[in-house]
Structure formats: structure tokens, C-alpha cells
Design a protein around this motif. Sequence first.
Motif, short mmCIF file in Angstrom:
data_model
loop_
_atom_site.label_atom_id
_atom_site.label_comp_id
_atom_site.label_asym_id
_atom_site.label_seq_id
_atom_site.Cartn_x
_atom_site.Cartn_y
_atom_site.Cartn_z
N ASN A 288 -15.91 -24.50 1.45
CA ASN A 288 -17.19 -25.05 1.28
C ASN A 288 -17.70 -24.85 2.63
N ARG A 289 -18.85 -24.81 2.98
CA ARG A 289 -19.70 -24.62 4.14
C ARG A 289 -20.42 -25.88 4.42
N ARG A 290 -20.12 -26.47 5.60
CA ARG A 290 -20.79 -27.56 6.06
C ARG A 290 -21.45 -27.42 7.41
N TYR B 95 -16.42 -24.92 8.37
CA TYR B 95 -15.97 -24.71 6.97
C TYR B 95 -14.69 -25.87 6.54
#
Length: 288
Positions: free
Chosen positions: A281-283, A287
Motif C-alpha cells: 500500500n502506498r502512503r 510503502y
Amino acid sequence: MPPVTEKPTPPPKKVRPRLVPRSGQGLRVIRVGQKYNRFSDLYVELLAMPWGDLIFLIALCYFISNLSFALVFYYNSSGIENAHKGSFQDAFFFSVQTMATIGYGRLVPTTFFVNMMVAIEALWGFCYFAVTTALVFAKFSQPTARVTFSDVAVIGIENEKSYLMLRLANDRRNRIVNAKVELVMLRNEITKEGRRNRRFYDLKLMRSSVPLMQLTWTVMHLIDETSPLYGITPEKLEEWEAEIIVSLTGMDETLSQTIHTRHSYVSDEIICNAMFEDVLNRRDDGYV
């Protein structure tokens, strides 16, 4: 009194032979007619030892060496100044001081024989410590990969095509440069003449290399008419005693050395009609 019924004992789980060890289960190879001598390839044998076994062996050899020389000094204690007569403790620690070239000065050889034994032990000590230091350094400096492989491989549908998939991830915080993966299947087969063989089959990958491996990598093999797995079923994998072997090589960015690791999956570790969950998941801060 009610009758006592025994609970049926479940059959023992079948241990399948593995070419690539996993969880301590390796393939034991017995070579009939070939004489094996550990001392003929001692360096490799020592490097292949687990750290605990190697340290124990080094300590054991150190103790036995000092004990052997201590016995000689014990029976010649009159040739050691300030040594108590009949004291094995003095003889043993005199040996330790001699082998390590400590030389505190309290225990001193006085006779020709003891001086000769001191010279021999000092020479042996130089050789022993040089070899053990080089061995420990060589083992410590061996390039190793820290890569996690998925516990199972799966066969699933993606974009209306069937794939064999497995996942791996770099456990270190650095990157593996020019990472390359090879996938092969080892299986039993019967020839037309009725002979039983165990053969390798290459499994072509959708992508066999990546320039940088820092996160995860799902390795995928397309199962089409050209694939050795075409029309495969769990029963067929079991009959073949199939083993899927994955090998990873690459350049560790920090060590600037080639690293390699491998893993394998047998028939009951390959799940049909399944897919891996998405794990990235990208924040804003990176990652997850």
C-alpha cells in the motif's frame, strides 16, 4: 462401567524427499561404493557447519590441545619453576599461557625437555589461532541473502489465464541489484521402455529479472500448452512427487557481492484455484 474406546491414531504425515532443504527436511543421499572422508574436504565441511557447532568444535580443540600438553607438563612439573608438585591445575594453566603466548612470568620452564615442549606448543598455538581466525573470518564474511519466500505457491487465474505464482521479499533494508529468478520442476516420469526417471523441467517466467529488488516480487509462470504444468491437477503433482525449485541470484547493493538463495515447494504446498493477497500500500511517507 462404560466401555473404553481408544482414539484412532492418525497416520504419520508422509515426509517427501526434497532436493532443496526446508524446515530441516533435506534429501539424504547415500552413495553406494563411494568412500567418504570428511578430512579430505575439511575446509568446506567446517564452513558449512552451523555457527554453534563450529564454535563448540573450536573450543573443544582448544581444550583438548591444552589438556594434552598439560599432561606432559604435569609429569615433568619439576621442570617448571614455581609450579606446585603434583598440581595439574598449574600444569594446565601453564599450557594455556604458553599456547596463547601470554607469559605472565610466574611459571617458567627450567629444563631442556620442558623448553622443547614449550617451543612445540607455541608453534602449534600460532598455527591453531591463525587457522581458526581465518576460518571464523571466512564464515563471517560469506555473502548471504535474507529473502522471505511465501510458504506456498498457488495456481490461479489472472486476466483469464492460468498462472503458477509464488512470492518473495527482500528482508534487508537495502536493495538487490539485477535480481534474477529461475524456476524448475523436478518430477518422476516413466519412459516408454518402462524405466523410472527423475527429471528437471524449466518453467518459463513472465519476468525472470528485475533491475532493483527492494520490496516484494510475485514470480509468475504462464500455464499454457507449452508449459510442463499444462492440465495439472493436485493428484498429478502427488503422483509425480513434484518439487518446484526457485533460485534467486543478485548483487547485494551494500556488500557489492553476488548473493544467492533457493526455496522449494512440494505437491501439498502448491494450492490450486487460489491467489495471493495484495500486500503493498502506498502512503505519503512510503510503502507499507
